[in-house]
Scaffold this motif. Sequence first.
Motif, PDB file in Angstrom:
ATOM      1  N   HIS A   1      38.506   9.056 154.759  1.00  0.00           N
ATOM      2  CA  HIS A   1      38.148   7.740 155.286  1.00  0.00           C
ATOM      3  C   HIS A   1      37.357   6.926 154.266  1.00  0.00           C
ATOM      4  N   ALA A   2      36.461   7.582 153.531  1.00  0.00           N
ATOM      5  CA  ALA A   2      35.680   6.882 152.509  1.00  0.00           C
ATOM      6  C   ALA A   2      36.589   6.375 151.393  1.00  0.00           C
ATOM      7  N   ILE A   3      37.528   7.209 150.969  1.00  0.00           N
ATOM      8  CA  ILE A   3      38.467   6.809 149.920  1.00  0.00           C
ATOM      9  C   ILE A   3      39.314   5.633 150.387  1.00  0.00           C
ATOM     10  N   SER A   4      39.788   5.700 151.626  1.00  0.00           N
ATOM     11  CA  SER A   4      40.609   4.614 152.166  1.00  0.00           C
ATOM     12  C   SER A   4      39.829   3.303 152.196  1.00  0.00           C
ATOM     13  N   ARG A   5      38.565   3.378 152.546  1.00  0.00           N
ATOM     14  CA  ARG A   5      37.719   2.182 152.610  1.00  0.00           C
ATOM     15  C   ARG A   5      37.542   1.572 151.220  1.00  0.00           C
ATOM     16  N   LEU A   6      37.278   2.408 150.231  1.00  0.00           N
ATOM     17  CA  LEU A   6      37.086   1.922 148.863  1.00  0.00           C
ATOM     18  C   LEU A   6      38.390   1.370 148.288  1.00  0.00           C
TER      19      LEU A   6
ATOM     20  N   GLN B   1      41.088  14.078 146.203  1.00  0.00           N
ATOM     21  CA  GLN B   1      40.351  14.216 147.457  1.00  0.00           C
ATOM     22  C   GLN B   1      39.637  15.556 147.569  1.00  0.00           C
ATOM     23  N   ARG B   2      40.317  16.658 147.218  1.00  0.00           N
ATOM     24  CA  ARG B   2      39.706  17.981 147.372  1.00  0.00           C
ATOM     25  C   ARG B   2      38.473  18.134 146.488  1.00  0.00           C
ATOM     26  N   ARG B   3      38.610  17.745 145.217  1.00  0.00           N
ATOM     27  CA  ARG B   3      37.476  17.886 144.296  1.00  0.00           C
ATOM     28  C   ARG B   3      36.305  16.987 144.686  1.00  0.00           C
ATOM     29  N   LEU B   4      36.615  15.779 145.133  1.00  0.00           N
ATOM     30  CA  LEU B   4      35.547  14.881 145.555  1.00  0.00           C
ATOM     31  C   LEU B   4      34.855  15.391 146.811  1.00  0.00           C
ATOM     32  N   ALA B   5      35.638  15.963 147.731  1.00  0.00           N
ATOM     33  CA  ALA B   5      35.050  16.532 148.947  1.00  0.00           C
ATOM     34  C   ALA B   5      34.092  17.662 148.591  1.00  0.00           C
TER      35      ALA B   5
ATOM     36  N   HIS C   1      32.519  17.949 145.668  1.00  0.00           N
ATOM     37  CA  HIS C   1      31.396  17.340 144.962  1.00  0.00           C
ATOM     38  C   HIS C   1      30.380  16.748 145.934  1.00  0.00           C
ATOM     39  N   TYR C   2      30.869  16.022 146.938  1.00  0.00           N
ATOM     40  CA  TYR C   2      29.970  15.369 147.894  1.00  0.00           C
ATOM     41  C   TYR C   2      29.641  16.263 149.097  1.00  0.00           C
ATOM     42  N   GLN C   3      30.210  17.469 149.099  1.00  0.00           N
ATOM     43  CA  GLN C   3      29.923  18.471 150.126  1.00  0.00           C
ATOM     44  C   GLN C   3      30.238  17.973 151.532  1.00  0.00           C
ATOM     45  N   VAL C   4      31.459  17.457 151.674  1.00  0.00           N
ATOM     46  CA  VAL C   4      31.941  17.035 152.988  1.00  0.00           C
ATOM     47  C   VAL C   4      33.352  17.584 153.171  1.00  0.00           C
ATOM     48  N   SER C   5      33.846  17.514 154.374  1.00  0.00           N
ATOM     49  CA  SER C   5      35.201  17.960 154.641  1.00  0.00           C
ATOM     50  C   SER C   5      36.199  16.867 154.250  1.00  0.00           C
ATOM     51  N   ARG C   6      37.466  17.196 154.338  1.00  0.00           N
ATOM     52  CA  ARG C   6      38.512  16.258 153.915  1.00  0.00           C
ATOM     53  C   ARG C   6      38.540  14.987 154.760  1.00  0.00           C
ATOM     54  N   SER C   7      38.248  15.103 156.058  1.00  0.00           N
ATOM     55  CA  SER C   7      38.391  13.940 156.940  1.00  0.00           C
ATOM     56  C   SER C   7      37.452  12.794 156.570  1.00  0.00           C
TER      57      SER C   7
END
Length: 213
Positions: free
Chosen positions: A52-57, A36-40, A42-48
């Motif tokens: 939610h995006a990870i949970s959806r996928l 989650q941290r590395r992806l956040a 990479h996509y330049q967003v916060s953890r929240s």
Amino acid sequence: MSETHDSDASLSDEVYKAMLRDILATRLPGGHPVQQRRLAEHYQVSRSPMRHAISRLEGEGLLIRNGKAGLVVRIVTLKDYLDSLTMRELLEPQAASLAAVNSDNDALGALRSDFAALCEDAAPDPETVWAFDHALHGYIAARSGNPFMNSVIGEMRRYTTIFERQLPVVRAKPGMQEHGEVLEALENRDADTARDAMNRHLRVVREGVMRNY
């Protein structure tokens, strides 16, 4: 991707779509760990919104739990591919038949224009080729008028797209001849020919993948 002036819900949807594009294009390949941290970062967003995006996928089956490895991008196996393609073979010819008599002239005109541009380009960007593939098949599924058919075709196409894009040998412009036949049948509002053309297209896809696997 910036959080400024955007709600968490909007950012979550943006990062979900970005991750989905990367999974379908195999830029996030099967087996890739989901951190989650590395992806956040990479996509330049916060953890929240990232969470939610990870949970959806994960809920859609594209991310899975893999024992000690934790959450990873799903590996689409040959069996997954063939099972998904079989479902498409059952549904998409009928969807094409329905779409032929429920046409949208403006959308078909845009598809024809994009198809003509691809035909003229000897070495098109693969992303452009796949975008057209998605647009044509998405149009057919949507214009079937059956939301359940639309949903299942969309889900099955995710798995077949991932598998095909990870093959070591991929044609520069896969399916162009068959796509042209399908598109012409849709433009002519010829339900029977559209059904036959889609059947032929999916058969050619199956044969091509099995030759290159």
